[in-house]
Scaffold this motif. Structure first.
Motif: not given
Length: 240
Positions: A57, A60, A63
């Motif tokens: 997580e 992510a 990103r």
């Protein structure tokens, strides 16, 4: 055009300068040292991650934060940081793990040919706590308060030269093992021509700048660096 790229570096190679230049183009992601473990809690708070989040997580969220509208994500990893990142992603082939979380990922290898100058810069930054001037919203390694005048330390410089050589060999082995062909960026080339060097990286990524290049980081080396280099060289000659 790749999904992502990782700037693979060692300290005091101009990597932060390059990150800012790439960020300023509007098409090179918003590269930062997202995966440096001492800063993870600060990044997680900035991104509003819940307590007890899974590491993927966190990746992510990085990103999302590090991607420009054209879909390219950028980040910097130092030697050692990459090993921790891979370990926390789980068991498996190094490149396969990176592709699993970053998609089609490319690599930018930033290094400094003058290792002595790099070690001197590193030793000075350690003493002052001042790892860069300027910046682009970094969490780690920010400018510190006055910690007094740095003191020449030949022993520490020698230790850092050995560390730099070890880390450079580590990156070279990592690329060879995984059959990775990175674009190589020498500090000396970046220092001589920031525009041409940044454009070469953008070409490697298959994009063209949409905004004028801006250097958000300022040069720190001055006469003190030159003096330490000369003193170290003189001490080495005298000791040989």
């Amino acid at each position: 055009m790749p999904d992502s790229y990782l700037v693979c570096a060692t300290p005091r190679t101009g990597s932060s300068l390059l990150l800012g230049l790439l960020d300023s183009t509007g098409v090179g992601g918003h590269p930062q040292s997202y995966f440096r473990s001492p800063d993870e809690e600060s990044w997680a708070r900035r991104w509003g991650l819940r307590e007890g989040y899974d590491y993927r997580e966190f990746v992510a969220a990085a990103r999302v934060a590090g991607t420009t509208p054209n879909g390219i994500f950028g980040a910097k990893v130092m030697w050692g940081t990459h090993a921790e990142l891979l370990t926390r992603l789980g068991p498996g082939d190094d490149l396969a793990l990176l592709r699993e979380v970053f998609g089609d990922v490319r690599f930018v290898h930033v290094f400094r040919e003058d290792v002595l100058a790099q070690a001197v810069s590193w030793a000075r930054a350690e003493q002052t706590g001042r790892w860069y001037l300027g910046g682009r919203g970094e969490i780690s390694g920010g400018p510190a308060g006055d910690q007094g005048e740095p003191v020449f330390d030949a022993e520490r410089i020698s230790e850092l030269i050995a560390t730099i050589e070890e880390h450079n060999e580590g990156w070279n082995s990592f690329f060879a093992k995984n059959r990775i062909n990175p674009v190589s960026v020498r500090y000396e080339d970046l220092d001589a021509d920031m525009t041409a060097t940044t454009e070469r990286v953008l070409s490697f990524l298959g994009v063209e700048a949409e905004s004028p290049l801006t250097a958000f980081h300022q040069r720190q080396a001055d006469r003190l660096n030159s003096d330490w280099i000369q003193r170290y060289q003189a001490a080495s000659i005298a000791g040989s």
